[in-house]
Design a protein around this motif. Structure first.
Motif, short mmCIF file in Angstrom:
data_model
loop_
_atom_site.label_atom_id
_atom_site.label_comp_id
_atom_site.label_asym_id
_atom_site.label_seq_id
_atom_site.Cartn_x
_atom_site.Cartn_y
_atom_site.Cartn_z
N TYR A 118 6.54 12.48 -18.52
CA TYR A 118 7.31 11.38 -17.91
C TYR A 118 8.81 11.62 -18.08
O TYR A 118 9.30 11.97 -19.15
N ARG A 119 9.54 11.44 -16.98
CA ARG A 119 11.00 11.51 -17.01
C ARG A 119 11.54 10.39 -16.12
O ARG A 119 11.37 10.42 -14.90
N GLY A 120 12.14 9.38 -16.74
CA GLY A 120 12.68 8.25 -15.99
C GLY A 120 14.16 8.08 -16.25
O GLY A 120 14.67 8.44 -17.31
N TYR A 121 14.86 7.54 -15.26
CA TYR A 121 16.31 7.35 -15.36
C TYR A 121 16.60 5.86 -15.36
O TYR A 121 16.34 5.17 -14.37
N ALA A 122 17.12 5.35 -16.48
CA ALA A 122 17.34 3.91 -16.63
C ALA A 122 18.80 3.57 -16.36
O ALA A 122 19.71 4.33 -16.69
N GLY A 123 18.99 2.39 -15.78
CA GLY A 123 20.35 1.92 -15.51
C GLY A 123 20.33 0.65 -14.69
O GLY A 123 19.27 0.10 -14.38
N LYS A 124 21.50 0.18 -14.36
CA LYS A 124 21.65 -1.01 -13.53
C LYS A 124 22.27 -0.62 -12.20
O LYS A 124 23.32 0.03 -12.16
N ILE A 125 21.61 -1.02 -11.11
CA ILE A 125 22.13 -0.69 -9.78
C ILE A 125 23.43 -1.45 -9.57
O ILE A 125 23.44 -2.68 -9.58
N SER A 126 24.54 -0.73 -9.40
CA SER A 126 25.83 -1.40 -9.28
C SER A 126 26.07 -1.92 -7.87
O SER A 126 26.77 -2.91 -7.68
N SER A 127 25.48 -1.27 -6.86
CA SER A 127 25.63 -1.75 -5.48
C SER A 127 24.57 -1.11 -4.61
O SER A 127 23.98 -0.08 -4.96
N GLY A 128 24.31 -1.74 -3.46
CA GLY A 128 23.37 -1.18 -2.50
C GLY A 128 21.91 -1.43 -2.83
O GLY A 128 21.58 -2.24 -3.71
N THR A 129 21.04 -0.71 -2.15
CA THR A 129 19.59 -0.87 -2.28
C THR A 129 18.91 0.49 -2.37
O THR A 129 19.29 1.42 -1.65
#
Length: 416
Positions: free
Chosen positions: A239-250
């Motif tokens: 498993y390799r996942g990238y975590a974060g908060k979407i700053s803009s867009g979809t």
């Protein structure tokens, strides 16, 4: 319920703290023990009424002088919406506090003393609201009780602001004018019985009616990676996942994305949020994105759509800056620039202008920017930053400058 962030602004002693206290009091957001403490504090000051400003002015120096110095964040709610108010100081020397306090606001309440009319700080705060791209400004003409609730006085102030508003606002910014008396609760949450000539919304009614649909969902897609998740357990061995908060867009499952700054492409395999599988995620969502192929992505990288040919990688660019430090900004000095989770060295190559936010003019022959001054600069970074123009994408267009020796935040910047 959605959350509406509000910032107050205005000159010294315009009644900002009293206004917020009145809002809290009339929305039943103050506990009984706090009201009792307020009554005791008001009596100690020799007052025969409840001093609601003491709710937000908590520092000893603030209470002694009857002014606001630091930014206080106040929370209250109605049956339809939650609110966070940043009570910012009015003194010109605390302009930096106003900028930081209002940086995430959707509404700015700018107070004008009905006796004084438009003053220098009014122009300064209107300009800062435009610089920060705050979508709605409510100009509250306060202390109407001290001018006998005179309609002519309110209309005169409103007329004197028209040219200033035309100079400072940006396209799409909403401006409203309200006559109020925060001390006596006139036109705050209930219609003013002392001002029958005013037929518009109350202050709370204006806030409740404001719709702030997030335009960021339609802005260019930006996903700054904050953490790479690699459990390395038997169940999630690869498993390799990238975590974060979407700053803009979809972002949607199946989208072809590009990792910046490397430019490598892949396809979104899944979007996860607290264990739930999503088909799409929009600005403001904190998610984990997995890809169909292994790509070299680490903390500080950004994911954008592969079709986005304008995805920014800035190394030499112009910006507006509000200077926060007692030591003046001068060309040639090196600072640390933080944009999101990215930290890189940046050199100020030129100060292009100093803005006079009161006269709405600028000076080009500038060799320094002092505390609380706002100007334009050019800077060059050691590593590219994935920042957009602030006016087009505020959540991805701001940065701070840090003194690398004292570790103090010395400037707030907005990409031009």
């Amino acid at each position: 319920m959605d959350i509406l962030r509000i910032a107050t602004a205005g000159s010294v002693d315009d009644g900002k703290s009293t206004l917020i206290g009145r809002l809290l009091y009339e929305t039943n957001s103050i506990t009984k023990d706090k009201i009792e403490a307020l009554e005791s504090a008001s009596k100690r000051k020799g007052l025969d009424f409840l001093d609601l400003s003491l709710l937000t002015d908590g520092l000893i120096a603030e209470r002694e002088q009857g002014i606001t110095i630091d930014v206080a964040h106040i929370y209250f709610s109605t049956p339809t919406r939650k609110y966070i108010i940043a009570d910012t100081p009015g003194h010109v020397e605390y302009t930096r506090n106003m900028v930081t306090g209002a940086s995430n606001a959707k509404v700015s309440l700018i107070l004008v003393d009905a006796r004084q009319g438009v003053v220098e700080q009014t122009a300064r705060h209107l300009s800062i609201a435009a610089l920060l791209r705050i979508p709605k400004v409510i100009i509250c003409v306060n202390k109407m009780d001290l001018v006998q609730y005179d309609e002519a006085k309110f209309e005169a102030i409103k007329e004197s602001l028209r040219s200033l508003v035309a100079q400072t606002t940006f396209v799409g910014q909403e401006i409203s004018f309200l006559p109020i008396s925060s001390l006596f609760g006139q036109n705050i949450t209930q219609a003013a019985d002392k001002m029958p000539w005013y037929q518009g919304n109350t202050l709370l009614g204006e806030l409740e009616a404001f719709e702030f649909a997030e335009s960021l969902a339609h802005a260019p897609a930006r996903f700054p990676v904050q953490w790479v998740i690699r459990p390395k357990t038997e169940e999630y061995h690869d498993y390799r996942g990238y975590a974060g908060k979407i700053s803009s867009g979809t972002f949607q499952v199946g989208d072809v994305i590009k990792a910046l700054p490397t430019g490598q492409e892949s396809t979104i395999a899944s979007i996860e949020k607290f264990g739930e599988q999503l088909e799409r995620a929009v600005a403001g969502d904190s998610v984990v994105i997995t890809l169909t192929t292994d790509v070299d992505i680490s903390r500080g990288n950004s994911l954008v759509l592969a079709s986005d040919t304008q995805a920014p990688q800035l190394k030499d660019f112009a910006a507006h800056i509000c200077w926060l430090d007692h030591q003046a900004l001068s060309p040639g000095k090196t600072y640390l620039l933080q944009h999101g989770v990215n930290l890189t060295k940046a050199k100020i190559s030129q100060i292009t202008e100093r803005l006079d936010v009161v006269a709405q003019t600028s000076s080009q022959d500038v060799d320094s920017l002092k505390l609380n001054e706002i100007g334009g600069i050019r800077l060059r970074t050691a590593q590219p930053i994935m920042a957009d123009v602030y006016a087009e994408n505020p959540y991805n267009g701001a940065f701070i400058l840090i003194d690398e020796f004292s570790n103090s935040t010395v400037g707030v910047g907005f990409v031009k």
